[in-house]
Motif scaffolding. Structure first.
Motif, PDB file in Angstrom:
ATOM      1  N   ASN A  89       0.879  -1.515  -0.197  1.00  0.00           N
ATOM      2  CA  ASN A  89       0.054   0.044   0.201  1.00  0.00           C
ATOM      3  C   ASN A  89       0.938   1.097   0.280  1.00  0.00           C
ATOM      4  O   ASN A  89       1.837   1.083   0.479  1.00  0.00           O
ATOM      5  CB  ASN A  89      -0.963   0.010   1.644  1.00  0.00           C
ATOM      6  N   TRP A  90       0.354   2.214  -1.108  1.00  0.00           N
ATOM      7  CA  TRP A  90       0.907   3.780  -0.587  1.00  0.00           C
ATOM      8  C   TRP A  90       0.524   4.761   0.397  1.00  0.00           C
ATOM      9  O   TRP A  90      -0.913   4.403   0.852  1.00  0.00           O
ATOM     10  CB  TRP A  90       1.203   4.482  -1.890  1.00  0.00           C
ATOM     11  N   ASN A  91       1.373   5.190   0.941  1.00  0.00           N
ATOM     12  CA  ASN A  91       0.206   6.815   2.014  1.00  0.00           C
ATOM     13  C   ASN A  91      -0.062   7.334   1.116  1.00  0.00           C
ATOM     14  O   ASN A  91       0.374   8.599  -0.408  1.00  0.00           O
ATOM     15  CB  ASN A  91       1.660   7.237   2.609  1.00  0.00           C
ATOM     16  N   ILE A  92      -1.749   7.884   1.244  1.00  0.00           N
ATOM     17  CA  ILE A  92      -1.990   8.711   0.169  1.00  0.00           C
ATOM     18  C   ILE A  92      -2.456   9.667   1.036  1.00  0.00           C
ATOM     19  O   ILE A  92      -1.987   9.937   1.644  1.00  0.00           O
ATOM     20  CB  ILE A  92      -4.477   8.185   0.195  1.00  0.00           C
ATOM     21  N   PRO A  93      -2.018  11.249  -0.162  1.00  0.00           N
ATOM     22  CA  PRO A  93      -1.841  11.863   0.357  1.00  0.00           C
ATOM     23  C   PRO A  93      -3.397  12.961   1.213  1.00  0.00           C
ATOM     24  O   PRO A  93      -4.287  12.811  -0.241  1.00  0.00           O
ATOM     25  CB  PRO A  93      -1.204  12.986  -1.458  1.00  0.00           C
ATOM     26  N   ASP A  94      -2.786  13.348   1.780  1.00  0.00           N
ATOM     27  CA  ASP A  94      -4.190  14.161   2.440  1.00  0.00           C
ATOM     28  C   ASP A  94      -3.778  15.791   1.342  1.00  0.00           C
ATOM     29  O   ASP A  94      -4.309  16.087   2.136  1.00  0.00           O
ATOM     30  CB  ASP A  94      -4.146  14.449   3.609  1.00  0.00           C
ATOM     31  N   GLY A  95      -4.840  15.872   0.252  1.00  0.00           N
ATOM     32  CA  GLY A  95      -4.820  17.008  -0.014  1.00  0.00           C
ATOM     33  C   GLY A  95      -4.847  16.543  -2.272  1.00  0.00           C
ATOM     34  O   GLY A  95      -4.451  15.758  -2.411  1.00  0.00           O
ATOM     35  N   GLN A 132      10.214  13.012   1.872  1.00  0.00           N
ATOM     36  CA  GLN A 132       9.930  13.685   1.242  1.00  0.00           C
ATOM     37  C   GLN A 132       9.201  13.855  -0.579  1.00  0.00           C
ATOM     38  O   GLN A 132       9.799  13.733  -1.553  1.00  0.00           O
ATOM     39  CB  GLN A 132      11.086  14.605   0.208  1.00  0.00           C
ATOM     40  N   GLN A 133       7.867  12.770  -0.424  1.00  0.00           N
ATOM     41  CA  GLN A 133       7.860  11.812  -1.506  1.00  0.00           C
ATOM     42  C   GLN A 133       6.003  12.405  -1.713  1.00  0.00           C
ATOM     43  O   GLN A 133       5.411  12.817  -0.358  1.00  0.00           O
ATOM     44  CB  GLN A 133       8.240  10.525  -1.683  1.00  0.00           C
ATOM     45  N   LEU A 134       5.441  11.792  -3.246  1.00  0.00           N
ATOM     46  CA  LEU A 134       3.943  12.136  -2.700  1.00  0.00           C
ATOM     47  C   LEU A 134       3.500  10.154  -3.761  1.00  0.00           C
ATOM     48  O   LEU A 134       4.042  10.341  -4.654  1.00  0.00           O
ATOM     49  CB  LEU A 134       3.104  12.275  -3.221  1.00  0.00           C
ATOM     50  N   ILE A 135       3.326   9.307  -3.092  1.00  0.00           N
ATOM     51  CA  ILE A 135       2.845   8.127  -3.420  1.00  0.00           C
ATOM     52  C   ILE A 135       3.803   7.639  -4.112  1.00  0.00           C
ATOM     53  O   ILE A 135       4.084   6.476  -4.748  1.00  0.00           O
ATOM     54  CB  ILE A 135       1.678   8.192  -4.950  1.00  0.00           C
ATOM     55  N   GLY A 136       4.715   7.224  -2.800  1.00  0.00           N
ATOM     56  CA  GLY A 136       6.416   7.040  -3.297  1.00  0.00           C
ATOM     57  C   GLY A 136       6.897   7.056  -4.449  1.00  0.00           C
ATOM     58  O   GLY A 136       7.734   6.496  -5.021  1.00  0.00           O
ATOM     59  N   VAL A 137       6.556   8.284  -4.507  1.00  0.00           N
ATOM     60  CA  VAL A 137       7.337   9.372  -6.176  1.00  0.00           C
ATOM     61  C   VAL A 137       8.051  10.777  -5.341  1.00  0.00           C
ATOM     62  O   VAL A 137       7.661  11.180  -5.049  1.00  0.00           O
ATOM     63  CB  VAL A 137       6.602   9.258  -7.202  1.00  0.00           C
ATOM     64  N   PRO A 138       9.053  10.365  -5.478  1.00  0.00           N
ATOM     65  CA  PRO A 138       9.886  12.212  -5.761  1.00  0.00           C
ATOM     66  C   PRO A 138       9.157  13.146  -5.895  1.00  0.00           C
ATOM     67  O   PRO A 138       8.702  13.749  -7.099  1.00  0.00           O
ATOM     68  CB  PRO A 138      11.649  11.822  -6.237  1.00  0.00           C
TER      69      PRO A 138
END
Length: 304
Positions: A196-202, A237-243
């Protein structure tokens, strides 16, 4: 965190046609493309040219595919392409495209030729699905000889226009069901394991890593920030595992991945990602954020 085993298939073994049929049999209609989308398109026929660019024939259901074009079309004006509903379950992508047509598109028709395809995957819209009935993800299928008729139809339509878009903005969402349903299903289908990836809040953006145009992306984020909150980066310093390219923006190899914004040679491209499950927003705000993303990008080009 690793996803739980999916209820279809055998872990480690890709699905055969039997498992895909089993998955399809589990799907059901939950809302109406014709009531929610086509009726709005019909209401806009006096203001825009409405063109049917294809039809999807799925079991007992036929889904006409529509694009809307601004009336003041001139070959010397730059072309703007707005797409929604590539993933049909991502509601604000569809309704953001429609709301842009209802409220703001005509403000820009003197400067741009605008084409909007508000719901590329109507079966996915009705069944609240990421895939089409063949368990194919349209937003990994914008490639030659595409396996997804949804992608194939819009690619042919845009090619037949004979004009290369300057701008392509594709409207999406990232939802909690990405982790609870869609990533587990993907892992099961392909016989692999996905974390699972961390789902960004926003709200955040995904751009073409080969041509990121960070100033364009920043202009979109600044407009959206007037409507809803921008997703902060995670501890890596990523979103969904991407820099990050810049705060709130990740870069992806869009053509290699077969993503929608990669099928033209548009110089300015962006994929929006709204988080409708946040306790800091609501459905209307998510739709308004999609509209703001489009207008923010267009205003940037007008003010250069």
């Amino acid at each position: 965190m690793t996803t739980q085993p999916y209820p279809i298939g055998t872990p480690g073994q890709p699905w055969t046609m039997q498992e895909k049929q089993q998955w399809l049999a589990m799907q059901s209609l939950k809302r109406s493309y014709f009531d929610d989308v086509v009726d709005i398109i019909d209401s806009l026929k006096d203001e825009f040219n409405v063109e049917q660019y294809g039809e999807l024939n799925y079991a007992a259901n036929d889904y006409p595919l529509f694009a809307l074009k601004t009336r003041d079309w001139q070959d010397d004006k730059p072309v703007v392409l707005v797409t929604g509903g590539v993933h049909g379950y991502e509601t604000s992508g569809v309704h953001g495209a429609l709301r842009f047509l209802q409220t703001r598109a005509k403000d820009y028709e003197r400067s741009f030729n605008i084409v909007v395809a508000p719901c590329i995957s109507p079966w996915g819209y009705e069944t609240i699905n990421r895939w089409n009935p063949a368990a194919v993800d349209p937003n990994r299928s914008f490639v030659p000889d595409s396996p997804a008729p949804e992608a194939k139809a819009i690619m042919k339509y845009v090619a037949d226009l004979g004009l290369e878009p300057l701008v392509h903005i594709d409207l999406h969402e990232t939802t909690d069901t990405d982790n609870s349903e869609f990533r587990p299903a993907l892992a099961a289908r392909d016989g692999v394991t996905h974390d699972n990836w961390n789902i960004p809040d926003g709200f955040y953006l995904a751009c073409n890593s080969e041509s990121p145009e960070p100033a364009f992306q920043q202009a979109i984020l600044e407009e959206v920030a007037e409507v809803t909150h921008i997703a902060p980066a995670d501890s890596q310093q990523q979103l969904i595992g991407v820099p990050l390219v810049i705060d709130g923006v990740i870069g992806l190899p869009v053509r290699k991945l077969g993503l929608c914004i990669g099928f033209t040679q548009a110089a300015y491209t962006s994929t929006t990602e709204v988080y409708p499950d946040s306790d800091k927003t609501d459905a209307k705000e998510c739709v308004d954020a999609q509209v703001a993303a489009v207008t923010g990008g267009l205003d940037y080009l007008l003010n250069r």
